[in-house]
Design a protein around this motif. Structure first.
Motif, short mmCIF file in Angstrom:
data_model
loop_
_atom_site.label_atom_id
_atom_site.label_comp_id
_atom_site.label_asym_id
_atom_site.label_seq_id
_atom_site.Cartn_x
_atom_site.Cartn_y
_atom_site.Cartn_z
N ALA A 166 0.86 -1.19 0.00
CA ALA A 166 0.00 0.00 0.00
C ALA A 166 0.89 1.23 0.00
CB ALA A 166 -0.91 0.00 1.23
N VAL A 167 0.52 2.20 -0.82
CA VAL A 167 1.24 3.47 -0.91
C VAL A 167 0.26 4.57 -0.55
CG1 VAL A 167 2.55 5.03 -2.41
CG2 VAL A 167 2.63 2.55 -2.81
N TRP A 168 0.68 5.49 0.33
CA TRP A 168 -0.17 6.62 0.68
C TRP A 168 0.69 7.86 0.94
CZ3 TRP A 168 0.08 2.31 4.06
CH2 TRP A 168 0.76 2.51 5.26
N PRO A 169 0.08 9.05 0.89
CA PRO A 169 0.85 10.28 1.10
C PRO A 169 1.04 10.58 2.58
CG PRO A 169 -1.43 10.83 0.64
CD PRO A 169 -1.33 9.32 0.53
N VAL A 170 2.18 11.17 2.89
CA VAL A 170 2.48 11.60 4.26
C VAL A 170 2.57 13.12 4.26
CG1 VAL A 170 4.14 11.54 6.15
CG2 VAL A 170 3.72 9.48 4.80
N PRO A 171 1.70 13.82 5.00
CA PRO A 171 1.73 15.29 5.00
C PRO A 171 3.09 15.82 5.46
CG PRO A 171 -0.28 14.46 6.03
CD PRO A 171 0.62 13.27 5.83
#
Length: 419
Positions: free
Chosen positions: A233-238
């Motif tokens: 899973a790939v997701w954005p990190v603020p």
């Protein structure tokens, strides 16, 4: 250093970077009996899990070094992929078997890139045409009238090498590109991307999910895919979230549980966090020194084309060098054509498509999100439009349009037709 193979008396081609792109370039030249010096800063072949998708056009090209069958045997062939919405579920599904009349590989091959590196390393380490320097750092590259010179630091001390050509495949922080003083214009995404790999079976936790999925969400989009070893899973990190917080076991577990509840917790086998850029070098060539792959262009991973386009760079350039060294082509026109074609593809396909994909997943305006959903449904529901869409995202379109290693005189007609 002289050739190890009869018939080639030129100095070796020096390749900096032993990732999948540099290894592919090495294999292409070595199979023609051209001596190659391969330099890698890491002490052993790279084991980076980051890229894991090989598209149809790339699998076709890799047939030339007879590695495609082994990759397919070890990889996971994925014929369909989905666009989903975190709130609305499935939006559209694309079936790559619609391309079965256009390519022998109507699927995405999921295989972590280090496996291609391993396969080629095992072959090349016993190839008499290849000399490898692992654990060696390149400090400077300079063009000369008859080739190029590389200064490097090896475990036993400094070494200076002279080659007929130098190919920089040494990543986004390329020493080769910096030595050439080539601009790397573009921008860096404010958020970082985080990849987490788990051995949990996400398909059992999210019924109906495909093995490759792009999940739109205005707060936190996701990219979910399966490889032979794991689901990822790939997701954005603020930007305001620290690396330590983002990669803590508690945060990783919470993020994955937000995807789908997993009783007992997700077993996490690997994770990486990294900055994401959209950048293209101002030129891919200075004299007898060329840059390919991430050294020349770097982009969002949304679409899985960065690794693929880098391999295409390697194939295009080495085909030209092979012709030049064989005496059947003129050096200046071949190398200039490489630089023009591959930069054009990077801008018109790689950069444009990955930027569009990332923006679509992260869209915050609800009306635009609905428009995006309607567009994707319409494309997927029309076989002709779906084929055109998949032809482009699989890079078949760019290869059919511009070719790989297209001779300069043939490219002139392509350029005139394309405008």
């Amino acid at each position: 250093m002289t050739s190890k193979t009869a018939g080639h008396n030129d100095p070796p081609v020096i390749i900096v970077g032993a990732g999948p792109v540099g290894m592919t370039a090495t294999a292409m030249l070595a199979r023609e009996g051209i001596p190659v010096v391969l330099i890698e800063a890491e002490p052993v072949p790279k084991t980076d899990w980051r890229a894991s998708t090989f598209h149809a056009a790339t699998l076709e090209l890799l047939e030339r070094i007879e590695i495609t069958d082994q990759m397919i045997a070890e990889g996971l062939s994925v014929p369909r992929y989905q666009f989903r919405d975190r709130r609305d579920g499935l939006v559209a599904e694309f079936d790559l078997t619609l391309l079965r009349d256009e390519t022998p590989y109507p699927f995405r091959l999921q295989l972590n890139q280090q496996h291609l590196v391993r396969m080629l390393y095992e072959r090349l380490r016993t190839d008499d045409n290849v000399t490898m320097f692992f654990g060696s750092r390149v400090d400077e590259v300079a063009g000369t009238s008859d080739g190029a010179t590389v200064l490097m630091e090896t475990p036993t001390g400094p070494v200076t090498l002279h080659g007929s050509y130098v190919i920089g495949a040494d990543g986004a922080g390329s020493t080769v590109r910096q030595s050439l003083k080539v601009d790397f214009a573009g921008y860096t995404h404010p958020e970082r991307f985080l990849i987490a790999s788990t051995t949990a079976d996400i398909s059992a936790l999210v019924p109906g999910i495909a093995e490759v999925n792009y999940v739109a969400d205005p707060q936190e989009w996701l990219f979910i895919l399966r490889t032979p070893e794991s689901w990822r899973a790939v997701w954005p990190v603020p930007p305001e979230v620290s690396r330590e917080t983002a990669t803590s076991p508690e945060t990783l577990q919470a993020q994955l549980q937000g995807l789908a509840p997993c009783p007992g917790g997700y077993p996490i086998v690997d994770h990486q966090i990294y900055n994401v850029h959209q950048r293209v070098a101002s030129t891919f060539r200075v004299g007898n020194v060329m840059i390919i792959g991430d050294a020349a262009h770097i982009n969002s991973p949304m679409g899985g084309v960065g690794l693929n386009s880098g391999i295409h760079d390697a194939m295009d350039l080495t085909n030209r060098i092979i012709r030049v060294l064989a005496g059947t082509a003129e050096r200046e026109s071949e190398l200039s054509t490489f630089a023009e074609i591959r930069r054009r593809v990077a801008i018109e396909y790689v950069q444009a498509d990955t930027r569009r994909n990332t923006e679509r997943l992260a869209e915050t305006d609800d009306a635009r999100r609905r428009e995006n959903q309607a567009e994707m449904r319409a494309i997927a529901g029309d076989p002709d439009r779906a084929r055109a869409w998949m032809r482009r995202v699989s890079l078949l379109e760019s290869v059919r349009r511009f070719g790989i290693g297209t001779p300069p005189h043939e490219y002139e007609s392509i350029r005139a037709a394309a405008g």
